[in-house]
Design a protein around this motif. Structure first.
Motif, PDB file in Angstrom:
ATOM      1  N   ASN A 185       0.827  -1.209   0.000  1.00 20.51           N
ATOM      2  CA  ASN A 185       0.000   0.000   0.000  1.00 20.51           C
ATOM      3  C   ASN A 185       0.858   1.254   0.000  1.00 20.51           C
ATOM      4  O   ASN A 185       0.621   2.201  -0.750  1.00 20.51           O
ATOM      5  N   HIS A 191      -2.049   6.249  -5.443  1.00 23.51           N
ATOM      6  CA  HIS A 191      -3.441   6.203  -4.966  1.00 23.51           C
ATOM      7  C   HIS A 191      -3.781   7.389  -4.066  1.00 23.51           C
ATOM      8  O   HIS A 191      -4.953   7.609  -3.753  1.00 23.51           O
ATOM      9  N   TYR A 323      -7.610  -1.139   1.814  1.00 22.36           N
ATOM     10  CA  TYR A 323      -6.780  -1.438   0.641  1.00 22.36           C
ATOM     11  C   TYR A 323      -5.949  -2.692   0.905  1.00 22.36           C
ATOM     12  O   TYR A 323      -5.925  -3.624   0.095  1.00 22.36           O
TER      13      TYR A 323
END
Length: 338
Positions: A185, A191, A323
């Protein structure tokens, strides 16, 4: 005269943003190549950790009170000696298995609350202490049986602002995933402005990791991003993301307001390597610094600021754990590579 000159040179860190809205920003999915993220994760996973695991904040281990954490399915207890030194060892009493995290510390000695067995941190009746390290912000424990690597004398502690110049806060959350999902992540900066528009806008990856070409010291994402303060008011910075060891990702501000500030994300496995439903603790240390003269007031107000800093980190990790958990769920069922 000097005071007036200082005031004249003062500039606000805030900027008014006039960029596109969320739906109009440039898509980042083409740049966020799965192979690039996977390769960066693979290189991070290959770096040595020396079998050290972050277990909590330094201030969590208070004099007179034991602190417990499970790491890789191993119960660990930590406490402080009479002089304040960190002690650590198995969290199971060698007598009849009492949970030592619920016991007491008397004059720097851990005393079991079931039958009074006293442990001063040295080996006793099969109970062997674990190497422990307090870096001033976080506490670490070395578990050779869990890590399975060549042990090292000290953990890989990221460089931070000089001691006494920053304000630190530590946030902890737990997710249904493995450490690699948390690290993946953080190794996907693209993102940020899509998934966290309440915190980040105008994010651009200006340099990707160079992998074997640049060596470990150049294996970084460099990002230009603006932190949203309120409405259209933002603070633009340049930051870099690096992974100095398998379970740590560091974001360091290299230019702009708060340069040298760091956010360390440490992923500590709570369950064993073969767990059907793994659980991982995200232990994130934020060390904020500034060369502005008024920052001394922020250091003085650190006890008030820390809850706010933890709240901000928690808002981000509410989404980022989703996520990481999604990544693990798809990976564990073979629906997505990883």
């Amino acid at each position: 005269m000097a005071d007036r000159a200082d005031k004249a040179r003062w500039t606000s860190p805030l900027r008014r943003r006039r960029g596109p809205g969320w739906a109009e920003q440039t898509p980042t999915w083409r740049a966020a190549r799965p192979a690039l993220i996977a390769d960066t994760l693979k290189r991070a996973s290959a770096r040595p950790s020396g079998n050290w695991f972050v277990v909590g904040a330094s201030r969590d281990v208070r004099p007179g009170t034991p602190y417990g954490r499970t790491v890789g399915d191993v119960e660990v207890v930590l406490w402080r000696s009479r002089s304040g030194d960190l002690r650590a060892g198995p969290g199971v009493c060698p007598h009849l298995g009492a949970p030592l995290r619920d016991s007491r510390v008397v004059c720097g000695t851990l005393v079991c609350h079931w039958h009074g067995l006293a442990l001063d941190g040295s080996a006793f009746a099969g109970w062997q202490p674990y190497p422990a390290h307090d870096d001033g912000v976080l506490v670490w424990v070395r578990l050779d049986a869990v890590g399975g690597e060549e042990p090292s004398e000290l953990p890989v502690v990221p460089a931070r602002p000089a001691e006494g110049t920053g304000v630190d806060a530590v946030f902890t959350a737990v997710g249904r995933c493995e450490p690699q999902d948390v690290v993946a992540n953080r190794l996907d900066p693209w993102h940020g402005s899509w998934f966290h528009p309440y915190s980040f806008v105008d994010l651009t990856v200006v340099r990707e990791p160079r992998g074997d070409e640049g060596g470990d010291e150049d294996d970084a994402f460099v990002v230009d991003v603006s932190f949203r303060v309120a409405g259209r008011l933002v603070v633009p910075v340049r930051a870099e993301f690096t992974a100095p060891e398998p379970r740590t990702v560091v974001m360091r501000i290299t230019d702009g307001e708060g340069a040298t500030s760091v956010v360390e994300t440490h992923a500590t496995p709570l369950t064993g390597a073969d767990a059907d439903r793994p659980r991982t603790a995200v232990i994130e240390a934020v060390v904020a610094a500034s060369d502005r003269r008024g920052f001394a007031l922020a250091r003085a107000a650190a006890p008030v600021l820390r809850p706010l800093m933890r709240h901000t980190a928690g808002r981000l990790w509410r989404d980022d754990l989703a996520y990481a958990e999604r990544r693990w769920a798809l990976r564990s069922t073979g629906r997505f590579p990883g």
